[in-house]
Scaffold this motif. Sequence first.
Motif, PDB file in Angstrom:
ATOM      1  N   ALA A  14      98.884   5.751  33.357  1.00 21.98           N
ATOM      2  CA  ALA A  14      99.232   6.088  34.737  1.00 21.98           C
ATOM      3  C   ALA A  14     100.430   4.576  35.194  1.00 21.98           C
ATOM      4  CB  ALA A  14      98.544   6.851  35.376  1.00 21.98           C
ATOM      5  N   ASP A  15      99.294   3.662  34.780  1.00 19.10           N
ATOM      6  CA  ASP A  15     100.220   2.322  35.471  1.00 19.10           C
ATOM      7  C   ASP A  15     101.635   1.528  35.275  1.00 19.10           C
ATOM      8  OD1 ASP A  15      99.702   1.100  33.043  1.00 19.10           O
ATOM      9  OD2 ASP A  15      98.024  -0.313  33.402  1.00 19.10           O
TER      10      ASP A  15
ATOM     11  N   ALA B  70     108.114   6.826  30.460  1.00 12.39           N
ATOM     12  CA  ALA B  70     109.204   6.043  31.862  1.00 12.39           C
ATOM     13  C   ALA B  70     109.227   6.621  33.184  1.00 12.39           C
ATOM     14  CB  ALA B  70     110.018   4.838  31.030  1.00 12.39           C
ATOM     15  N   ALA B  71     109.203   5.722  34.323  1.00  8.69           N
ATOM     16  CA  ALA B  71     110.149   6.170  35.123  1.00  8.69           C
ATOM     17  C   ALA B  71     111.553   6.685  35.041  1.00  8.69           C
ATOM     18  CB  ALA B  71     109.427   5.339  36.389  1.00  8.69           C
TER      19      ALA B  71
ATOM     20  N   ILE C  84     101.252  11.293  35.136  1.00  7.48           N
ATOM     21  CA  ILE C  84     100.793  10.364  33.309  1.00  7.48           C
ATOM     22  C   ILE C  84      99.281  10.195  34.348  1.00  7.48           C
ATOM     23  CG2 ILE C  84     101.629   8.978  32.196  1.00  7.48           C
ATOM     24  CD1 ILE C  84     103.976  10.619  32.144  1.00  7.48           C
ATOM     25  N   GLY C  85      99.097  10.439  32.756  1.00  7.39           N
ATOM     26  CA  GLY C  85      97.837  10.221  33.090  1.00  7.39           C
ATOM     27  C   GLY C  85      97.045   8.367  32.054  1.00  7.39           C
TER      28      GLY C  85
ATOM     29  N   TYR D 288     101.202  14.002  28.808  1.00  6.72           N
ATOM     30  CA  TYR D 288     101.760  14.507  29.521  1.00  6.72           C
ATOM     31  C   TYR D 288     103.572  15.792  29.720  1.00  6.72           C
ATOM     32  CZ  TYR D 288      98.318  11.193  29.686  1.00  6.72           C
ATOM     33  OH  TYR D 288      96.454  10.638  30.209  1.00  6.72           O
ATOM     34  N   GLY D 289     103.180  15.549  30.854  1.00 11.89           N
ATOM     35  CA  GLY D 289     104.214  16.906  30.982  1.00 11.89           C
ATOM     36  C   GLY D 289     103.795  18.446  30.970  1.00 11.89           C
ATOM     37  N   LYS D 290     103.113  19.489  31.577  1.00  8.57           N
ATOM     38  CA  LYS D 290     102.432  20.224  31.711  1.00  8.57           C
ATOM     39  C   LYS D 290     103.499  21.529  32.471  1.00  8.57           C
ATOM     40  CE  LYS D 290      98.363  17.980  30.996  1.00  8.57           C
ATOM     41  NZ  LYS D 290      96.945  18.147  31.247  1.00  8.57           N
ATOM     42  N   ALA D 291     103.308  22.847  31.592  1.00 10.21           N
ATOM     43  CA  ALA D 291     103.920  23.512  31.967  1.00 10.21           C
ATOM     44  C   ALA D 291     103.069  25.227  31.684  1.00 10.21           C
ATOM     45  CB  ALA D 291     105.137  24.154  32.186  1.00 10.21           C
TER      46      ALA D 291
END
Length: 890
Positions: A394-395, A623-624, A650-651, A658-661
Motif C-alpha cells: 500500500a505504501d 503501481a499508481a 492496495i493492501g 488486490y482489485g476485487k469485484a
Amino acid sequence: MTLCDTRHTFGAMLVSRNPVRFLALVAAMVVSLPVLAAVAAPSATAAVGDEVIAWVEVEDGAISGGPALNSGDHGNFSGTGSYTFRETGMTSTMSVTAPTAGTYPIYVRYAAGPLGADENVTRSMGLLTNGGSRQLMSLPMTSFENWEAWRFVEYDVTLNEGANTVAIQCDRGTDFCRLNFDAIQVGGTAPDPCLATTPAPGYTSLFDGTFESFDGWRKAGAGGFGRQSDCTIRSIRGRGATWFTEQQSEPYTLEVDWRRNDANDDSGVYLASSSRAGADPVGGYRIPIGADTGAIVPTGGPKKSPSATALSGALRPVGQWNTYRLELTRSRLEVYLNGALVNSLDRTGTASPTGFIGLENPNFLDQVDFRQIQIRPDVEVGELAAPFRRATLADGTTDNPGGESTLGNLVAETHRWATRAAGSGGAQIAFVQPGGVAADLLGGPGGYPAAVTYTQAAAVQPSAATLVNLRLTGAQLKTALEQQWQRTAGGTVPAQSFLRLGTSAGFTYTYDPSKAEGSRITGMWLDGAAIAPATSYSVTVNSFLAAGGDNFRAFADGTARQDTGKLGAAAIVDYLEATAGDGPLAPGSTQHSVGVAFPGGSRASYGAGEALSIDLTSLAYSAATDPKDTAVLVTLGGRSLGAFPVDNTIGNEAFDEYGKAAVRSTVPAALAGGPATIKIVGNNTATTVEVPITVAATSTTSVAVAPAALKVRQGSTSVSVTVAAAGGTPSGEVELYVDGARVSTVALVNGTATASVGPFDTVGTKSVTARYLGSATSGPSTSPVATVVVGKAAAKATVKVQPRKIQAKKTKATVAIAVSAQGYTPTGKVRVKVGKKTYTGTLRSGRVTIKLARFTKAGPVRATVTYLGDALTNPVSTTAKITVSKAKKK
C-alpha cells in the motif's frame, strides 16, 4: 575527453601579452592565409585586432638558417606537423595581409617538452615584425612528460595595411631554443580560430574542432593526426593512431563523423583497447573505414562483415561526411552508419567495455578526416511509453513478491522471446520468480515516452543466471503454479508464503484462493487455447528456477533440458532493441492471473433464472501509473449480466488479491441449456476472464392426482408427476408439496414419478405441486397446482334405550348414544327429541348418555336422535322406539 579533462586548459596555456624582446633565429617564410571554416568574416564594426586575419602553419613556410626538421614524431599539432628550432640561425618568416594598419595580437602555438634536468626551464625565442625590432617570447614548459602538450603565448605586433611579415628566430647566444612551433594566429580575442561544435543532448565532446578538445588525444606510432584549417583532424604521416587519453569503463555510445577524400583512403575506429601505447589496439575491436566499412574486427578474432543491404543503403559517397554510431555494452557491439544498423556482434558473457578509444592511421598515403567525436554514457536500447514497475504494497515502495506486475510479466516475455527459436527450444511459455527482478524499468529522466538505456535494462536482471529451456506437461505446469503457495521440501510454510511468478505473453490462468492447497488453479490457457494436462509444452525459466529454486520443485522435473547460455540481462536488452522500431514499449494492461471464486462453491449446472454469484480478485496492478479497471462487464452466453464495480485498494498483505469485484446476477431465463461461458472483461484494461459453466435445459413438470376427492382421514390419493426437457429425458428428484409444505421426495424414472399423499386431517381443497430439482443437463421446474377436495366423513350413530321395560309415571329411561366415523372418533353434541321435549348432550369419546323424564302415560314413544356434526364429520340422525307400559298397581 570532457572539457574539464584537458591536461592543460587554455587559461593555463595562454601567456599574457609581453613586450620583452629576446634574441632569436629568424626563419623566413611567406604563406597566404588559408580558409578557416569556423571563422566569420571580419565585422565592419570590430576593433582592429579583434578578428582573426591569419592562421599560418610554421612547418609549411620557407625555412632558413639551418636544416628543416618537421617534428612529425609528435602529435596533436595542426596542419601536417610542427617545426623544431634548435640552433642559431634557424628562422621562419610569415607573410600576413592586414586589412587595416594597427596593433594585432599574435598567438603562437608551441611545445616545450622534457629535456635534461637542467634544461627543463622556461625557454625563449625572438618574434620579429616586418624585419624590425625583436620581441623576446618567454615560453614556459608545456609538459614535463611529453612533447605533445601544446600552449599558446600571446604578444602584440604592429602591422601595416596590406603586406606584412612575421618571423620566429632562434639565437643560441641569447635564447634557449629547444622548442617545437606549430602555427601562429594573427588577430582574434582568443587563440584558436575554430569554434567548438555543440554536442548532441546527453553527449560530451571528445573532439569538437578545438585544440582544447584535441589536447585530450595522444598519438602512438609513426603517423598521427593533425588539426586542419577546416577544424577537422586528419590522419597523416604514416602508420599510427591517436588515442583518447581517458579510458572508458562502462557501456557507452560513441559517435564519430568521418570523411574519405579518395577512394583508396582507409582508417578505422578502435574500441575497448586495454592499452594506448602503440599504433595497434590491445584487445578490443576495430571498426574499419574505407575497405570493409561497417565491419567489426575483434583483435585477434575473425572479422564480422556488415549487412551488405544495410551498408549499401547507408554509405555516402567519397567526399561526403558519414557518421558512425558505435554502441558498446557488456553483451553487444552494434555499428550504426548514418542512423542505420549495419552490423552487430554479441560479446562473451558480461565482459566490461573497459578500454581506450582510438583513431587509426593505416599508412602514409591514407588521409581520412574526422570531426564531431562525441560520447554518451550508456547505450539507448529502446523507448518506454510508461514505466514498468514491480508489485508493491500500500505504501507504494515496499516490494510485494506476491503481486503480479507489469515488469515481472515483461521479463518473462523477454525470456520466452530470447528462446523462441528452435535452436533454443522453441519456447512457448516462460516464467520468472519475483526475486529475479531486481529493479524497476523507468527510463528517463523526464516525461514519457522516455528512452531506456542498457544499464537501466541490465539492472532489472543483474543475475548471471542463464536461461534454461525444458518440457513440462500441462499437469506439471499446474503443479508449478500451485507451488506459488509456498511450502518447503520439508513441508513447512516459509515466512513469505506466496510468490507470484511473472508469466510470458499469451499465458493466462485462473485460480480460486478459497480452495484447498494443491487444487487452487482452476484453468490455464495459452493464446486462448486451454492447456491440456497430458500435452507437453516448451517452457523457459532461468537456471535458478530450473533447479527448483524458491520451492518451485516442479521445474526441476522438466525433461529435455537445454541450457541455452543466454542471459536474462541480455534478453531484456535484446528485446527492447528488437522492438524499438514498433514505437515506445507500453506496459501490458491485462492481468495474466485472476482469482475466480463461487461463494458457497460452484454448481454442476445453473438453471434459467437461478442466482449467479462470483467473487473476482487480482484485477489490479499495484503501481499508481498502471492502468486499472473501474468496472468489469459480464456476459453469459452473449447476454449481458451487467457492469460491476472494481475496488482497486492496495493492501499490505503480500498476496495477489488486490482489485476485487463481486458479480451478483441471475441466469437469463431465455438462455438455452448446455455449455455456456461467463465472460468478464475489464472496462479499461481489457483483462478478460472466461469461466465455463453448464446451463441446464429448461424443463416442464406436470402433476395429476387420483382420486381428486377424499374424505378426511380416510385413504390417500395417488400423485403422478411427469418432467420433460429439450434434448433428453430428465433425471433426478422431484419434491411433492401439499399446501406449500414438502411432504416427500421421489426419484424420476424415465421422466416420471409416482407417490401418494394423504390421508388428510383437515377438510377443504388441498393444493398439490411437484418441484423438479434439476440435474446437470436439465433445469429445475415446478408443476401447476393440482387439487384434492377433502370432505367431511359420514357419521354412524347407534342408540340404546334402557331399561327395557318402562312404566308410565314410574320409570326414568336413559338413551345411550354412540357416534363413530372411519378413522377417528367424532366430537360434538347430540340432540334427542321426544315429543315436545328436547334433550342435548356432548360426546365424550364418541359417547353420551341422556336421561329422559318419566313418561306420564303408557303407549309407544318415538325418540329422534341427531348427531349435530363437527369440523370433520357430517351430522347424522336416527330414531329409537320406546314402549311405555302402564304402571302396575300394588
